[in-house]
Design a protein around this motif. Structure first.
Motif, PDB file in Angstrom:
ATOM      1  N   HIS A   1       6.428  -7.086   8.491  1.00 55.56           N
ATOM      2  CA  HIS A   1       5.240  -6.617   7.762  1.00 55.56           C
ATOM      3  C   HIS A   1       4.187  -6.051   8.721  1.00 55.56           C
ATOM      4  O   HIS A   1       3.068  -6.576   8.804  1.00 55.56           O
ATOM      5  CB  HIS A   1       4.632  -7.756   6.940  1.00 55.56           C
ATOM      6  N   PRO A   2       4.493  -4.964   9.409  1.00 49.69           N
ATOM      7  CA  PRO A   2       3.513  -4.410  10.355  1.00 49.69           C
ATOM      8  C   PRO A   2       2.209  -3.992   9.674  1.00 49.69           C
ATOM      9  O   PRO A   2       1.146  -4.027  10.293  1.00 49.69           O
ATOM     10  CB  PRO A   2       4.246  -3.203  10.961  1.00 49.69           C
ATOM     11  N   GLU A   3       2.293  -3.654   8.385  1.00 49.02           N
ATOM     12  CA  GLU A   3       1.089  -3.235   7.652  1.00 49.02           C
ATOM     13  C   GLU A   3       0.064  -4.360   7.537  1.00 49.02           C
ATOM     14  O   GLU A   3      -1.138  -4.101   7.413  1.00 49.02           O
ATOM     15  CB  GLU A   3       1.460  -2.697   6.261  1.00 49.02           C
ATOM     16  N   PHE A   4       0.503  -5.619   7.599  1.00 47.25           N
ATOM     17  CA  PHE A   4      -0.433  -6.741   7.535  1.00 47.25           C
ATOM     18  C   PHE A   4      -1.458  -6.666   8.671  1.00 47.25           C
ATOM     19  O   PHE A   4      -2.613  -7.033   8.495  1.00 47.25           O
ATOM     20  CB  PHE A   4       0.288  -8.080   7.615  1.00 47.25           C
ATOM     21  N   LEU A   5      -1.006  -6.222   9.842  1.00 47.26           N
ATOM     22  CA  LEU A   5      -1.897  -6.175  11.004  1.00 47.26           C
ATOM     23  C   LEU A   5      -3.016  -5.156  10.815  1.00 47.26           C
ATOM     24  O   LEU A   5      -4.079  -5.277  11.427  1.00 47.26           O
ATOM     25  CB  LEU A   5      -1.107  -5.859  12.269  1.00 47.26           C
ATOM     26  N   GLN A   6      -2.788  -4.149   9.968  1.00 47.17           N
ATOM     27  CA  GLN A   6      -3.810  -3.149   9.669  1.00 47.17           C
ATOM     28  C   GLN A   6      -4.724  -3.592   8.531  1.00 47.17           C
ATOM     29  O   GLN A   6      -5.871  -3.171   8.455  1.00 47.17           O
ATOM     30  CB  GLN A   6      -3.152  -1.813   9.275  1.00 47.17           C
ATOM     31  N   ARG A   7      -4.215  -4.431   7.647  1.00 47.98           N
ATOM     32  CA  ARG A   7      -4.931  -4.762   6.415  1.00 47.98           C
ATOM     33  C   ARG A   7      -5.732  -6.056   6.489  1.00 47.98           C
ATOM     34  O   ARG A   7      -6.668  -6.242   5.721  1.00 47.98           O
ATOM     35  CB  ARG A   7      -3.926  -4.882   5.253  1.00 47.98           C
ATOM     36  N   PHE A   8      -5.308  -6.982   7.358  1.00 49.51           N
ATOM     37  CA  PHE A   8      -5.951  -8.290   7.423  1.00 49.51           C
ATOM     38  C   PHE A   8      -6.463  -8.550   8.836  1.00 49.51           C
ATOM     39  O   PHE A   8      -5.810  -8.195   9.814  1.00 49.51           O
ATOM     40  CB  PHE A   8      -4.956  -9.394   7.035  1.00 49.51           C
ATOM     41  N   PRO A   9      -7.627  -9.224   8.964  1.00 52.15           N
ATOM     42  CA  PRO A   9      -8.165  -9.508  10.298  1.00 52.15           C
ATOM     43  C   PRO A   9      -7.371 -10.605  11.014  1.00 52.15           C
ATOM     44  O   PRO A   9      -6.569 -11.316  10.400  1.00 52.15           O
ATOM     45  CB  PRO A   9      -9.600  -9.957  10.016  1.00 52.15           C
ATOM     46  N   GLN A  10      -7.636 -10.722  12.290  1.00 48.00           N
ATOM     47  CA  GLN A  10      -6.881 -11.632  13.149  1.00 48.00           C
ATOM     48  C   GLN A  10      -6.933 -13.081  12.667  1.00 48.00           C
ATOM     49  O   GLN A  10      -5.914 -13.769  12.691  1.00 48.00           O
ATOM     50  CB  GLN A  10      -7.415 -11.528  14.585  1.00 48.00           C
ATOM     51  N   HIS A  11      -8.092 -13.568  12.208  1.00 49.83           N
ATOM     52  CA  HIS A  11      -8.160 -14.976  11.795  1.00 49.83           C
ATOM     53  C   HIS A  11      -7.315 -15.236  10.541  1.00 49.83           C
ATOM     54  O   HIS A  11      -6.764 -16.319  10.376  1.00 49.83           O
ATOM     55  CB  HIS A  11      -9.621 -15.424  11.600  1.00 49.83           C
ATOM     56  N   VAL A  12      -7.178 -14.243   9.667  1.00 48.50           N
ATOM     57  CA  VAL A  12      -6.330 -14.385   8.479  1.00 48.50           C
ATOM     58  C   VAL A  12      -4.856 -14.389   8.889  1.00 48.50           C
ATOM     59  O   VAL A  12      -4.076 -15.216   8.422  1.00 48.50           O
ATOM     60  CB  VAL A  12      -6.637 -13.260   7.451  1.00 48.50           C
ATOM     61  N   ILE A  13      -4.479 -13.476   9.777  1.00 50.22           N
ATOM     62  CA  ILE A  13      -3.099 -13.429  10.276  1.00 50.22           C
ATOM     63  C   ILE A  13      -2.747 -14.741  10.975  1.00 50.22           C
ATOM     64  O   ILE A  13      -1.661 -15.304  10.766  1.00 50.22           O
ATOM     65  CB  ILE A  13      -2.907 -12.236  11.250  1.00 50.22           C
TER      66      ILE A  13
END
Length: 195
Positions: free
Chosen positions: A162-174
């Motif tokens: 899910h590379p798109e997650f890194l664009q859509r969610f901030p680091q603390h959420v990831i």
């Protein structure tokens, strides 16, 4: 919005959809828009809908006694969101589901028998079974990875899956989604940049 969902169902099933079934889907699924951080479901409520995301992003999470969020699921376009246990058993949810971005949904309510009626549509049922299988496999793999693999491995798998997650969610959420602190995620990201 309904045309988008109908195309989604058709691409994930072999069964045709009749005009009567199209009408039922349009009648059953309710459009809903949420602003960022607005709740689809809050802890303690009974989940009354299964939501299909047309546009936007959500997160499903719990909050512990210290106020820390623990993210179970992140979802984006073409994903389904719900607390299935609360929905099917009609029990209070232990989860919160909120919009991380402004999000457009189509909601399928359990009320008035809509869920059962839509599930009797062969194309929808075929799609649902396929998605349930895929979800179960992904959940099993995620649980296995959290038990047996390092934080670095889990981060690398997220990048692949899910590379798109890194664009859509901030680091603390990831970080929360991966079951690690944001400091650990920051260290891992810095190491991967240096490679």
């Amino acid at each position: 919005m309904h045309a988008y969902l109908l195309d989604y169902i058709k691409t994930r099933s072999h069964s045709p959809i009749t005009e009567a079934e199209v009408s039922l889907i349009k009648e059953a699924f309710i459009p809903k828009k949420l602003r960022k951080r607005q709740f689809l479901l809050q802890e303690g409520e009974v989940c009354k809908y299964i939501g299909f995301i047309i546009k936007g992003a959500t997160r499903q999470y719990t909050v512990d006694e210290k106020g820390y969020e623990h993210i179970l699921n992140l979802s984006i376009e073409d994903w389904w969101v719900s607390d299935r246990e609360s929905f099917h058993k009609e029990t209070p949810s232990i989860y919160n589901i909120d919009a991380w971005e402004e999000t457009d949904f189509l909601l399928l309510p359990k009320a008035e028998g809509y869920y059962e009626r839509v599930n009797n549509i062969p194309a929808f049922n075929e799609m649902r079974i396929q998605l349930d299988d895929n979800h179960h496999i992904a959940s099993q793999r995620r649980l296995h990875d959290s038990i047996y693999h390092t934080a670095e491995y889990r981060y690398e798998e997220l990048i692949k899956q899910h590379p798109e997650f890194l664009q859509r969610f901030p680091q603390h959420v990831i970080a929360s989604y991966l079951g690690m602190t944001k400091e650990t995620l920051s260290r891992i990201r810095n190491q991967s940049v240096r490679k």
